[in-house]
Design an enzyme around this catalytic site. Structure first.
Site, PDB file in Angstrom:
ATOM      1  N   LYS A  13      42.200  51.579  46.334  1.00 36.06           N
ATOM      2  CA  LYS A  13      41.208  52.587  46.732  1.00 36.06           C
ATOM      3  C   LYS A  13      40.852  52.468  48.208  1.00 36.06           C
ATOM      4  CE  LYS A  13      38.064  51.005  43.930  1.00 36.06           C
ATOM      5  NZ  LYS A  13      38.838  49.877  43.361  1.00 36.06           N
ATOM      6  N   ARG A  88      30.374  53.724  40.109  1.00 40.14           N
ATOM      7  CA  ARG A  88      31.067  52.779  39.240  1.00 40.14           C
ATOM      8  C   ARG A  88      30.498  52.798  37.834  1.00 40.14           C
ATOM      9  NH1 ARG A  88      32.944  49.187  43.504  1.00 40.14           N
ATOM     10  NH2 ARG A  88      34.473  47.715  42.733  1.00 40.14           N
ATOM     11  N   ARG A 127      45.625  39.591  48.221  1.00 39.30           N
ATOM     12  CA  ARG A 127      44.787  40.325  49.193  1.00 39.30           C
ATOM     13  C   ARG A 127      44.136  39.347  50.164  1.00 39.30           C
ATOM     14  NH1 ARG A 127      40.464  44.860  47.521  1.00 39.30           N
ATOM     15  NH2 ARG A 127      39.573  43.266  46.162  1.00 39.30           N
ATOM     16  N   ARG A 160      38.962  36.646  49.423  1.00 37.97           N
ATOM     17  CA  ARG A 160      37.560  36.840  49.001  1.00 37.97           C
ATOM     18  C   ARG A 160      37.272  35.975  47.780  1.00 37.97           C
ATOM     19  NH1 ARG A 160      36.990  43.288  48.530  1.00 37.97           N
ATOM     20  NH2 ARG A 160      35.938  42.665  46.629  1.00 37.97           N
ATOM     21  N   ARG A 171      36.045  41.192  36.495  1.00 47.65           N
ATOM     22  CA  ARG A 171      35.909  42.499  37.153  1.00 47.65           C
ATOM     23  C   ARG A 171      36.715  43.559  36.417  1.00 47.65           C
ATOM     24  NH1 ARG A 171      37.463  41.138  43.065  1.00 47.65           N
ATOM     25  NH2 ARG A 171      37.012  43.329  43.454  1.00 47.65           N
TER      26      ARG A 171
END
Ligand code: ADP
Ligand code: ADP
Ligand code: ZN
Length: 213
Positions: A13, A88, A127, A160, A171
């Site tokens: 996204k 969300r 990531r 992260r 998540r």
């Protein structure tokens, strides 16, 4: 043009939202980025949000909605924006809808970047995010020119905390329970468009621009 990006954590996204923002000259509004900036600056909002983010849980709607509505009320959002990571939950979507209706306005497109769970954990562990400017990379798919260093600003790249596999699993569960119902919500409104997010990022972007025109 007002656009919402939907999709699991790590679906791409943010990557696509930044490309849309550049091409269509609208601001990229990411609630996750706003929360992370507040954490970095040690604000009260940041400390509150961190409690949830570290667990892979959602920050409560009340807090999140206020932040988002303040942001889109700013001048640069007058001609549109691309929302990344908001809404969300169904209540968040309803509040946004009401706020826009009051202004005689509406969301034009909800783009669902579709990536199956199997691909997500791998994407997230690769990531890397810049500690300074928020740029994102992937160690295999989108590597920086120099390992561990941001191309844009030269600062350090990190994994992260909430991208570690244990938290990513939480998540994903939160995504399926609370966020996925938005696909139905925007389908009923007639503005949902899905793209295959497993493709190369430039192919995903081509599919999106074909929709946006
Ligand atoms: P990703 O890019 O992987 O989807 P984000 O940066 O959008 O992750 O979000 C990171 C975290 O920030 C979320 O796991 C959640 O705790 C919090 N967050 C961001 N946006 C929202 C939102 N709209 N509602 C509640 N929590 C949010
Ligand atoms: P989200 O905002 O949905 O959490 P990101 O845009 O941050 O997702 O992308 C998650 C990770 O996957 C990042 O490391 C990013 O560089 C990488 N990525 C994004 N799009 C693609 C793609 N189409 N193919 C492979 N990797 C991608
Ligand atoms: Zn940087």
């Amino acid at each position: 043009m007002k656009i919402i990006m939907l999709g699991a954590p790590g679906a791409g996204k943010g990557t696509q939202a930044k490309m849309i923002a550049d091409k269509y000259a609208v601001p990229h509004v990411s609630t996750g980025d706003i929360f992370r900036a507040n954490i970095k600056n040690g604000t009260e909002l940041g400390m509150e949000a961190k409690k949830y983010m570290d667990q892979g849980q959602l920050v409560p709607d009340e807090l999140t909605v206020k932040i988002l509505l303040d942001r889109v009320a700013q001048d640069d959002c007058k001609n549109g924006y691309v929302l990344d990571g908001f809404p969300r939950t169904i209540p968040q979507a309803e509040v946004l809808d009401e706020a826009l209706t009051k202004l005689g306005d509406k969301i034009d497109f909800a783009i669902n970047v579709d990536v199956p769970d199997e691909n997500i954990i791998k994407r997230m562990s690769g990531r890397r995010a810049c500690v300074n400017c928020g740029a994102t990379y992937h160690i295999e798919h989108v590597p920086p020119k120099t390992e561990g260093i941001c191309d844009r600003c030269g600062k350090e790249l990190i994994l992260r905390d909430d991208d570690k596999p244990e938290t990513v699993k939480n998540r994903l569960k939160v995504y399926h329970d609370q966020t996925q119902p938005l696909i139905d919500f925007y389908t009923k409104k007639g503005i949902l468009k899905s793209v295959d997010g497993t493709k190369d990022m430039n192919d995903v972007f081509a599919a999106i621009t074909a929709i946006l025109g």
